[in-house]
Structure formats: C-alpha cells, structure tokens
Design a protein around this motif. Structure first.
Motif, short mmCIF file in Angstrom:
data_model
loop_
_atom_site.label_atom_id
_atom_site.label_comp_id
_atom_site.label_asym_id
_atom_site.label_seq_id
_atom_site.Cartn_x
_atom_site.Cartn_y
_atom_site.Cartn_z
N UNK A 139 40.47 37.72 45.06
CA UNK A 139 40.67 36.56 44.20
C UNK A 139 39.57 36.50 43.15
N UNK A 140 39.93 36.02 41.97
CA UNK A 140 38.91 35.59 41.02
C UNK A 140 38.41 36.63 40.05
N UNK A 141 37.35 36.27 39.37
CA UNK A 141 36.82 37.04 38.24
C UNK A 141 35.69 37.96 38.70
N UNK A 142 35.97 39.24 38.74
CA UNK A 142 34.97 40.25 39.08
C UNK A 142 35.22 41.44 38.16
N UNK A 174 33.23 37.49 51.56
CA UNK A 174 34.23 38.24 52.32
C UNK A 174 34.75 37.36 53.45
N UNK A 175 36.07 37.14 53.49
CA UNK A 175 36.69 36.39 54.57
C UNK A 175 37.29 37.38 55.57
N UNK A 194 38.69 38.60 49.64
CA UNK A 194 37.38 38.64 48.97
C UNK A 194 37.43 37.65 47.81
N UNK A 195 36.38 36.82 47.73
CA UNK A 195 36.31 35.77 46.71
C UNK A 195 35.07 35.96 45.85
N UNK A 196 35.11 35.56 44.60
CA UNK A 196 33.90 35.64 43.77
C UNK A 196 32.90 34.56 44.19
N UNK A 197 31.65 34.83 43.95
CA UNK A 197 30.59 33.86 44.24
C UNK A 197 30.40 33.01 42.98
N UNK A 198 31.37 32.09 42.74
CA UNK A 198 31.40 31.36 41.47
C UNK A 198 30.28 30.32 41.41
#
Length: 804
Positions: A43-46, A58-59, A132-136
């Motif tokens: 997910x998200x902007x990387x 990381x989930x 996996x998610x960005x660390x926004x």
C-alpha cells in the motif's frame, strides 16, 4: 482553461511504477508454463526505483493478540515473536542491511523496518507477510490563533457541551484513564499535574519514560505545545477546567520536534496505551490520505475491539467533501469535526461632531451583552492612548471614559484589559493599515473597531476639541453553532462511510500550553482545529464511562452520536450534510441520560452501479433498551426529496424488553433507472414515545464523485526524478503533461512525460530522466498537469512543481 484531448495515444515506457495494493508479477517457468507466486499487498507511496533508505510497516499474517482474542482464538506474544523472527530472518537473508526499528504484537501484528526502497519488493514474497505500508508522516491538526486575537477568557466550550451539568451530577472523569497520543504533555503544568501519577506514559521519539513536550532549542526542530493543549481540554483543573477535570492522564510522545512524526511511532503509541490500561485514547493528529486500510487505522480498530474508546480528529482540509484523512478514516474510532460556538451579532454606530461619519464602526468584542448595550446610555469623553500599553495610560484620566487605541505591537485583549484597569468603560481600536481587523470574543471592556481612515477622523476630532462620542448599538441577529470551514469532510473512500462521526467545539479554544520556564509555569494559548474538537469528545467519553463503567465502546460511541444536536447552516437555513457534521454536535447531559441506544450511529449503503434494474442492499442495526421497562419502537426512513427510485423495507414496530438488545434488519432497493447519478442522503428515525433518535445514512447512485486526482509531485532522486500523483480510485487512463510556468499559470506546452493505463489506487509513481523529446529541460518551475479518466469521469488538474 486547457482541455485535454479525449483520445490518448498510450505509450508504455520502460519505467518502474508504484501501484497501491501492488501485486508483483513474479513468475517461475516450469516446462514452458508460468506459476504465479503468492505475494503480499503493498500500500501507499514508496519509490521502488530508489536506493535511498526508507522505512515501511510490515503486517504479518499471524494475528495480533487482540485480533485473535476477538475471533475466539488464543495468541501469545511468544508465538508472535517467533513468527516475527522467522520473517525478519528471511528478510535479512534477502536484504543484509535491513534494520528492524519497532515490533508490534498487541493491536497490530508486525514490525517497522528500514531498508533501501528498491528492496521493498523483497518483503512481498516472504512467507507470513500479509501487507506492507508506508511509514507516512503525521502532523498535528491545529491552527494557532493569531497572537493579537488570543483571549485567555474564552474557555466556554466545555460548559457549552454540558460538562458543567455533568459535573453537577457527579461525573468528573474520576477513575477513568485517558491517553494523549500526541507531541507529549507538560505534566508539570499547574493545571495538569493532578492528573498524572508516577508513571507519566512513554516517549517514542527519545525512547524513555519522560513524555515531555519538545523544548525550545532542540537541534532537531521547533518546540511543541500541542499535546499539552489537548490534555488541558480533556482534564485541566485549575485556571482552565477541562471536560473531565478528575480524569487520569497518560501521555505518549509520538510526534517530535516541529510537531510531526510517523506511522511506526503512532502505532507503537496506540499499542502501549492499550497495554497500559487506558480507557480512552485521543489522537489529534492526521495526514491527508483518505483511505481506511492503513496501519494506524487497523491498530485503532483493534484498540476499540479491546474496549478502549479511540477518538481522533477528522482533519483540517475542509470545506470540500472527501477531505477526511487517516486515522480519521478508521472504521471504528470516533472521528470528530470542528465547530464554532454560537454568537450574537450587533450593529454599531458611533457619532462625534455632526456631519462626521464613521461607516466602518463595528463591534469587535465585549465582556457581556449588558455592558455592551450600556454604552448606548449617554455621551462619553474619549481619550487617545496610543497603542494602549499600560504605560500609555499613565497620567491620563480614563475613569468612566472611552480609550481610543491604535492597533499594533501586542494583543487586542491586552489593550482592552489595560483600558479597564485604567477605569475606562469602553474602547475604540482603529487599524494601523488599510482594511478591517479581526473580531475578538470576550474583551475586557466593550470594544468597537474601525478602519485606519475612521481612526484618523477620531484623532482629528480630538485635535479640534470635539472629544465626546456616543454609541448606537443594536442586536442584529444570532448565529448558532456552525461547522468550521477548515473541518475536513467525508465520505471515506472504499468503505463510503460517513465521517466525521460527531462534531465538537474547535474554534478559538483556550487551553494549557507549556512555558518551558519553571519560574512561570502558567502557560495558556488559543488554538483551533479538529485537534481541539477531538479532546472535547475524549473528555465526554470519559464522563460517559464513569457513569457507565461496564459499557462497551459501541455504547459510548452510540450515546454520543444518538444524542448529538443537528446543526443548521446559517447560509442556507438547512441542516449541514451528514459528511460535514456527522450525527451532530455532542451534548453530554443527553448522552448521560440516554435510555435507548442505536448502533451503529450512522450507515452507508455504499454505491449502486447497475445501469438498469433494481439493486438491493441489506443492512441492520441494533436497538438497546437501557431502561427498566419494555419499550415499543417504530421506524421511519426518509431520503432527502423522497426520490422515487429508493425504497426502504423494514419492520414497522418492534418491542424490546428492559435491558435487552434486538437487531433490526432492513433492505434498501434502488432503481438506478429512475435516479440521476449522485449522492443521496437520508435519515433513519427510531421513535419511542417522545424520544426520537436520528441515524444518518447515505448512498451513491453510480460511481461516487470523489476527486480522481488529489495531488501530484516531482522530486529529485539522484540523477533522475520521481513523478507521481495520488489517485483515490485509480485510473483507467493517466497522463502527465508539462507546461512552462508563465505569469502564474499555464505557458506553452512542453510535452507529455508519461502515459499509463489501468493504474490501481491510490498512489502512482514513475522515474523520469528530466528530458522531453530528447531535450534536457533546464531547472526551474513548471506546471505539471495530470489527466485522469476513471469510472466515466475525467479530470485535468494542474500543479506547480520545481525541477532542480
């Protein structure tokens, strides 16, 4: 206005894309066939093309302790540590410089890790990884009130929602613990010290048990005061009195110098607050990403499941729809919009010599309406006192007179206070520049404001010996509680949920702030934002929990939503939209006195997209009879304008025994052939005797009208550039065009730098070498125009970017 060509030539470029809910195209050849490998979601902007270090969340597929518990399973921290260890070991075999920062197991299962961005895809095929998610970045949702207009006597918001009546009934928050997940809290502040025990909470910025605000002089960034202000609204008990003045506070510093932080610390703060035994948590922070499935929102949802009432601000990106940001997008947490308290408007005229007019005269502020209207009784001598400093009054007789003051150098309220201390019964403050200056509620003396031009007329009158003034002040009209323009609006993308859930005062809220000076610890400031609204609700939740210690989070949320007061937009004379005010503005006495609860407190039927024919969606809600006698309930569902294509089918009446709950099923049938595409708003009314509970509901016909593109960027990355956009619903067609920036807008078109098809939501990125048609572009400012087609809707938006 530039109009994009309707037919696009799509050229597929050899570049790296970032696609939200990314699925790797990883294949293995076996006897000429391809077998798709299992991959986690990204997910998200990387920027997957960059070798720069980045942090991701990381989930794991292994369920957190709370998630497993809610599903009737048993999960242990030891088992999770083992599962986590396997994933980390596999990752470090693939990426030898991957460094784990934080580990989670209670309300979120996973860890945060730093590694090169172009190695993030290595995580996706590791067994046991779910997403996996960005660390926004998260920032505080607050706007500081101009120092000139700050007034330390504006703490009217707690009584307005009925806190004083709750205190009179014996509910002050005693025995309830509220976690402030923010920039830290000045637990030494005299108005807050009572609320903290030996254990203050935790600092996730400096990793210690001293969650104090960032002081001035920190080389990492600016000092902070936001968390202390929020804490004061919840539980101050001194010169300022919060909503729950006897509640216990715990502080978790997740936002550091300058008031910003990241997902990995916010999730850690949520976990720690739940484990430390918080009953309520307040998160007056956010970002602009309208998406419910981020690590922070997941953690909040499971915190609610564990019995902790999670309250979060809805964001300050209003007044347009679709502007709510995470974690206000959470499915379960209580998201809060901001309101301005009611006020009366008075007209004002002033007169000196006949023939001299002061058309700009307006009421600026006053201590009470009685004192303001008292100025109508007679003529007054007025005396010029310069800027109105205390020294400007020395040697001058102001007893029973009007102080004429110039704007400048220090706060209006101090000028008025100095006038009162000198014996003046009123003040006229004229501007020191062209135009009108701000109104300031609660001035120490009745104060009239004028422009610089009219102020110079008054000075000329004094010079001519005409130093008496009379007033004609009349009540004009009342403005009720209103939604602040800055307050973010829903709905939430993907879930189509109504947000905010409720609203509360958030404009010109005075509360505690740190002074960072032990010799002068009494600090106060006025802020505004949904950050200021959320702690009113967190404090209210504490009082509701004290009154009902065995209630679950759903009951607390429902009590606040079911009893909220609908607000009317004074501009239209009609109720604000559900996605503007939620269920309405909270009213504590009614919440405490609730005899019936309807859960959930709002409904979305989602979208109906059939081109022809009927589509039926099923929903249900639960009625809880809290009284000691059987009650009979009736139901009515009405959509605005009673459109012929919407039909709701439910029970007409229902009996619920004392102390029992019962589920109510209902179907909504939508005939899209009879309806125009768009947003439809309705109300489910549950009636019992004179008691009526109104539950907001919405639905969409056709693809909702969310913005197809909400932002774009062009950033330097080594020898190339990262170009991208935020696409809440993805894009069937996506194109990026560059134009010269001339005279503040579009100049000649330079060319197209990227064309794509079938791009998933919500983020798109690609690498660009810096040239167009083989020509290297010089550094400077350009217009980046983004064209999007999605769901039959096209948009073309332009953004100012800089090539470095």
């Amino acid at each position: 206005m530039h109009r994009k060509k309707s037919k696009l030539l799509i050229s597929f470029l050899a570049i790296v894309l970032l696609l939200s809910t990314f699925s790797m195209g990883a294949f293995a050849n076996t006897n000429g066939s391809a077998t798709e490998l299992r991959t986690a979601e990204l997910f998200g902007e990387i920027n997957l093309a960059s070798s720069r270090p980045t942090t991701v969340i990381v989930e794991l597929e292994a369920e957190s302790v709370v998630e497993a518990k809610q599903k009737g399973k048993k999960q242990t921290k030891a088992k999770l540590a083992s599962e986590r260890g396997k994933v980390v070991a596999d990752l470090q075999k693939k990426v030898n410089n991957a460094s784990v920062n934080r580990e989670y197991d209670h309300v979120f299962s996973g860890f945060s890790v730093e590694l090169p961005a172009n190695k993030v895809t290595e995580i996706l095929t590791i067994p046991g990884v779910k997403a996996v998610y960005p660390n926004v970045e998260y920032t505080v949702d607050a706007l500081e009130v101009d120092a000139e207009t700050f007034n330390p006597n504006m703490m009217e918001s707690a009584p307005f929602i009925g806190s004083d009546l709750a205190w009179d009934a014996g509910y002050t928050g005693e025995g309830v613990t509220v976690a402030i997940i923010d920039t830290g809290t000045d637990y030494t502040h005299p108005d807050l010290a009572h609320a903290f025990g030996d254990y203050k909470g935790y600092d996730f910025v400096d990793n210690n048990e001293d969650p104090q605000e960032t002081p001035p002089g920190d080389p990492r960034g600016g000092s902070t005061n936001h968390g202390t202000h929020v804490a004061g609204t919840v539980a101050a008990n001194g010169l300022i009195k919060g909503v729950a003045p006897d509640a216990t506070l715990l502080a978790y510093r997740v936002l550091g110098p300058g008031g910003s932080g990241s997902t990995e610390n916010v999730v850690a703060g949520i976990e720690r607050a739940v484990q430390d035994g918080a009953d309520v948590m307040n998160l007056s922070l956010g970002n602009t990403l309208n998406n419910p499935d981020w690590a922070t929102s997941i953690a909040l949802d499971w915190a609610m499941a564990e019995g902790v009432v999670a309250v979060t601000s809805n964001g300050n990106s209003g007044p347009n729809n679709w502007t709510v940001g995470s974690p206000g997008t959470s499915r379960e947490a209580i998201s809060v919009g901001a309101t301005r308290l009611p006020y009366n408007v008075f007209s004002s005229k002033i007169a000196t010599t006949e023939g001299v007019a002061y058309p700009s005269a307006k009421v600026m502020g006053f201590p009470s309406e009685e004192e303001l209207l008292e100025l109508n009784n007679g003529e007054y001598e007025f005396v010029y006192v310069g800027l109105g400093a205390a020294s400007d009054f020395e040697g001058k007789d102001l007893e029973g007179k009007i102080a004429l003051i110039s704007r400048g150098e220090f706060a209006f309220v101090d000028k008025a206070t100095n006038a009162k201390n000198a014996g003046a019964v009123g003040a006229i403050i004229f501007n020191n520049v062209a135009g009108e200056h701000a109104d300031v509620p609660g001035m120490a003396v009745p104060t009239i404001k004028t422009t610089l031009e009219d102020g110079q007329k008054l000075l000329a009158e004094i010079e001519a010996g005409n130093n008496t003034v009379s007033f004609d002040i009349e009540f004009a009209y009342e403005v009720g509680e209103t939604v602040a323009d800055f307050s973010s609006r829903g709905p939430v993308l993907e879930t189509w949920m109504i947000k905010p859930d409720v609203s509360a005062p958030g404009v010109n809220i005075t509360s505690t702030i740190p002074t960072h000076d032990p010799n002068n610890p009494y600090g106060y400031g006025a802020f505004q934002g949904t950050s200021m609204a959320a702690p009113h609700v967190a404090g209210a939740a504490a009082l509701v929990l004290q009154a009902n210690p065995y209630w679950g989070v759903d009951n607390v949320k429902a009590a606040l939503m079911n009893t909220a007061e609908e607000m009317i937009n004074p501009t239209t004379g009609k109720a604000y939209a559900h996605n503007t005010q939620g269920a309405g503005s909270i009213r504590l006495p009614d919440a405490l006195d609730a005899k019936t609860l309807v859960t959930p407190g709002s409904h979305s039927f989602g979208k109906f997209v059939k081109d022809t024919g009927r589509q039926v969606e099923k929903q249900h809600f639960t009625i809880k009879n809290l009284s000691s006698e059987r009650k009979r309930y009736s139901f009515d569902v009405e959509f605005a304008g009673n459109p012929a294509g919407i039909k709701v089918m439910t029970s007409n009446n229902l009996n619920v025994q004392a102390g029992k709950s019962q589920q109510v099923n209902f179907n909504v049938q939508v005939d899209t052939a009879k309806l125009e595409p768009g947003y439809y708003e309705g109300t489910i009314t549950v009636s019992e005797g004179e008691t009526k509970i109104e539950v907001p509901t919405i639905l969409f016909v056709g693809e909702p009208d969310y913005p197809r593109v909400t932002s774009a960027f062009l950033e330097k990355d080594g020898d190339s550039y990262v170009v991208g956009s935020y696409l809440p619903g993805g894009a069937e067609v996506l194109e990026y065009d560059l134009y010269q920036f001339v005279n503040g807008g579009f100049g000649p078109e330079i060319g197209t730098i990227g064309s794509f098809a079938n791009v998933p939501a919500p983020i798109h990125e690609f690498n660009w070498g810096g040239s167009v048609n083989g020509n290297e572009l010089p550094n400077g400012q350009y217009v980046l125009a983004v064209y999007v087609e999605q769901g039959g809707v096209s948009e073309y938006r332009a953004y100012l970017v800089e090539k470095e």
